[in-house]
Design an enzyme around this catalytic site. Structure first.
Site, PDB file in Angstrom:
ATOM      1  N   HIS A   1       0.860  -1.187   0.000  1.00  0.00           N
ATOM      2  CA  HIS A   1       0.000   0.000   0.000  1.00  0.00           C
ATOM      3  C   HIS A   1       0.893   1.233   0.000  1.00  0.00           C
ATOM      4  O   HIS A   1       2.019   1.201   0.491  1.00  0.00           O
ATOM      5  CB  HIS A   1      -0.875  -0.035   1.253  1.00  0.00           C
ATOM      6  CG  HIS A   1      -1.970   0.980   1.301  1.00  0.00           C
ATOM      7  ND1 HIS A   1      -1.743   2.304   1.628  1.00  0.00           N
ATOM      8  CD2 HIS A   1      -3.311   0.876   1.076  1.00  0.00           C
ATOM      9  CE1 HIS A   1      -2.886   2.958   1.613  1.00  0.00           C
ATOM     10  NE2 HIS A   1      -3.857   2.121   1.274  1.00  0.00           N
TER      11      HIS A   1
ATOM     12  N   GLN B   1      -4.827  -5.371   6.913  1.00  0.00           N
ATOM     13  CA  GLN B   1      -5.780  -6.326   6.369  1.00  0.00           C
ATOM     14  C   GLN B   1      -5.790  -7.653   7.113  1.00  0.00           C
ATOM     15  O   GLN B   1      -6.796  -8.373   7.096  1.00  0.00           O
ATOM     16  CB  GLN B   1      -5.466  -6.577   4.885  1.00  0.00           C
ATOM     17  CG  GLN B   1      -5.620  -5.370   3.993  1.00  0.00           C
ATOM     18  CD  GLN B   1      -7.045  -4.873   3.876  1.00  0.00           C
ATOM     19  OE1 GLN B   1      -7.999  -5.633   4.013  1.00  0.00           O
ATOM     20  NE2 GLN B   1      -7.206  -3.579   3.644  1.00  0.00           N
TER      21      GLN B   1
ATOM     22  N   LYS C   1     -11.073  -1.351  10.146  1.00  0.00           N
ATOM     23  CA  LYS C   1     -11.151  -2.590   9.376  1.00  0.00           C
ATOM     24  C   LYS C   1     -11.499  -3.780  10.266  1.00  0.00           C
ATOM     25  O   LYS C   1     -11.623  -4.906   9.789  1.00  0.00           O
ATOM     26  CB  LYS C   1      -9.833  -2.831   8.647  1.00  0.00           C
ATOM     27  CG  LYS C   1      -9.485  -1.738   7.629  1.00  0.00           C
ATOM     28  CD  LYS C   1      -8.206  -2.022   6.900  1.00  0.00           C
ATOM     29  CE  LYS C   1      -7.710  -0.831   6.109  1.00  0.00           C
ATOM     30  NZ  LYS C   1      -8.569  -0.452   4.982  1.00  0.00           N
TER      31      LYS C   1
ATOM     32  N   CYS D   1      -4.719   2.177  -3.879  1.00  0.00           N
ATOM     33  CA  CYS D   1      -3.499   2.708  -3.227  1.00  0.00           C
ATOM     34  C   CYS D   1      -2.329   1.735  -3.357  1.00  0.00           C
ATOM     35  O   CYS D   1      -1.477   1.653  -2.471  1.00  0.00           O
ATOM     36  CB  CYS D   1      -3.754   3.052  -1.757  1.00  0.00           C
ATOM     37  SG  CYS D   1      -4.901   4.415  -1.513  1.00  0.00           S
TER      38      CYS D   1
ATOM     39  N   ASP E   1       2.799  -4.482   8.284  1.00  0.00           N
ATOM     40  CA  ASP E   1       1.543  -3.776   8.048  1.00  0.00           C
ATOM     41  C   ASP E   1       0.413  -4.793   8.193  1.00  0.00           C
ATOM     42  O   ASP E   1       0.194  -5.628   7.317  1.00  0.00           O
ATOM     43  CB  ASP E   1       1.566  -3.161   6.642  1.00  0.00           C
ATOM     44  CG  ASP E   1       0.226  -2.569   6.220  1.00  0.00           C
ATOM     45  OD1 ASP E   1      -0.757  -2.683   6.972  1.00  0.00           O
ATOM     46  OD2 ASP E   1       0.164  -1.985   5.115  1.00  0.00           O
TER      47      ASP E   1
END
Length: 414
Positions: free
Chosen positions: A131, A211, A234, A372, A208
């Site tokens: 991203h 997700q 999220k 993104c 990261d």
């Protein structure tokens, strides 16, 4: 349609859907089919109630007051920290830093640890599926320090080429920062292997988890990552809240990020001494209401169970994959063996935005564009994809609505 064998669901999806008020609304005269969960998830009533309860029952600033409202607000705020610690299995509560989201967490590490530890000629490694939030901060740092940014390539299925990663690692590698689950492809990366190899090279690792945290069990101690960032929105929680995990000894050695109230112990015009963790990195009045409501979101997930959610989402993903593969001219982008519930695709001679508009006319919410991840789209030589992403409340019936909507849209556009 070719029906995929349905796995017996471990959850009562109909009952869960009733807990999300927005799922009962109509869009352009059609029942809402919300398939944009990788962008943000919808919020259950318990999260909405937690926000309302704070503002109507004990709205006050935290950590500073001795009156009843302040003490109640502080207790609720810090209870979320304890809950988040358990949720990702951090060793210590002071390793949980509240941020505005994954983006701020990554930037915090770049602006503090990065500026303290990266020098000219050093190397930072990211992957081809990152991203923008996990690309741009490191580009800024490399430009400032004269360091070099290296990129792990991927294969045509959207999987990291791990042998190339091993070749990139050297004694110049200071940091490896990779996405756990790709927001565009759904690929689940082998982050434990990535972390272990990086540590063997003497590098620090940032993960990261924007997700992955909602779909997978996260154990930062088992992973042995040095930093891990995620976002509440999220995770069925509010926007504007996130968590940055960092190993205590690393956080303690890092310089401060922002100056202001709460991140200090003592201030004089001659010198300031900084607060202990985690408050060292939480300057100013935080997003109190949303942090408190974040606990309700984590409790909601824990009550259902991560394993149960994952099993349900995988069933929906497999069913959707089987159905979409039957559509002539449709190509799924991202066919990794290990995937979370994200399904990106292109259609021959059809622009993703046109598909998105026509699907929206039928009440179906998907995401279109480069998500993104523009360098990733360049890797596949496409302008973008249409992306359907699933959650605990997604159903096979919604997939059927998506397929029917796609068939109608393609018929109109070609």
């Amino acid at each position: 349609m070719i029906a995929a064998a349905q796995i017996a669901s471990p959850i009562d999806v109909a009952r869960i859907r009733q807990q999300f008020p927005i799922l009962s609304r109509m869009v352009k005269g059609k029942p809402l089919v919300y398939l944009d969960n990788a962008a943000t998830s919808q919020k259950p009533q318990v999260v909405i109630d937690a926000l309302v309860d704070y503002y109507t029952g004990y709205n006050a600033n935290i950590h500073r007051g001795i009156h009843t409202l302040a003490e109640e607000a502080t207790a609720a705020f810090e209870s979320t920290r304890d809950t988040a610690q358990r949720f990702i299995n951090a060793a210590l509560r002071e390793e949980i830093i509240f941020t505005r989201g994954t983006t701020e967490g990554i930037n915090l590490v770049a602006y503090t640890w990065g500026r303290q530890n990266v020098q000219a000629g050093d190397e930072i490694i990211i992957s081809a599926m990152e991203h923008h939030s996990n690309i741009v901060p490191w580009q800024i740092l490399c430009e400032e320090k004269g360091a070099n940014l290296k990129v792990i390539p991927i294969n045509d299925d959207g999987e990291l080429l791990m042998e190339e990663y091993e070749r990139l690692l050297s004694n110049k590698t200071k940091l490896v920062s990779v996405v756990h689950v790709s927001n565009s492809l759904g690929t689940i990366n082998p982050v434990k292997q990535i972390i272990d190899l990086a540590h063997q090279a003497g590098a620090v690792v940032m993960i990261d988890g924007a997700q992955s945290t909602v779909h997978m069990n996260i154990d930062v101690q088992a992973l042995d990552c040095d930093f891990f960032a995620c976002s509440a929105h999220k995770l069925y929680g509010p926007t504007g809240v996130g968590v940055l995990y960092g190993k205590k000894h690393i956080l303690e050695a890092m310089p401060v990020f922002m100056g202001g109230g709460e991140m200090i112990k003592e201030v004089t015009f001659a010198k300031t001494t900084y607060n202990d963790l985690p408050y060292k990195y939480e300057a100013g009045t935080p997003n109190i209401a949303d942090v408190i409501a974040f606990k309700a979101a984590i409790d909601f997930i824990n009550e259902i169970g991560k394993a149960n959610i994952a099993q349900h989402e995988q069933d929906v993903l497999q069913y959707a994959t089987a159905q979409l593969e039957q559509i002539h001219g449709l190509h799924i982008v991202g066919k990794a063996v290990e995937k979370a519930s994200v399904l990106s695709f292109t259609v021959d001679k059809v622009h993703p935005q046109d598909l998105g508009i026509l699907l929206d006319n039928r009440g179906i919410a998907v995401r279109t564009g480069h998500h993104c991840t523009q360098p990733l789209m360049d890797r596949f030589c496409i302008p973008g994809t249409t992306r359907a992403s699933f959650a605990v409340y997604s159903t096979r019936e919604e997939v059927d609505a998506l397929v029917a909507g796609l068939q109608k849209a393609i018929q109109l556009l070609l």
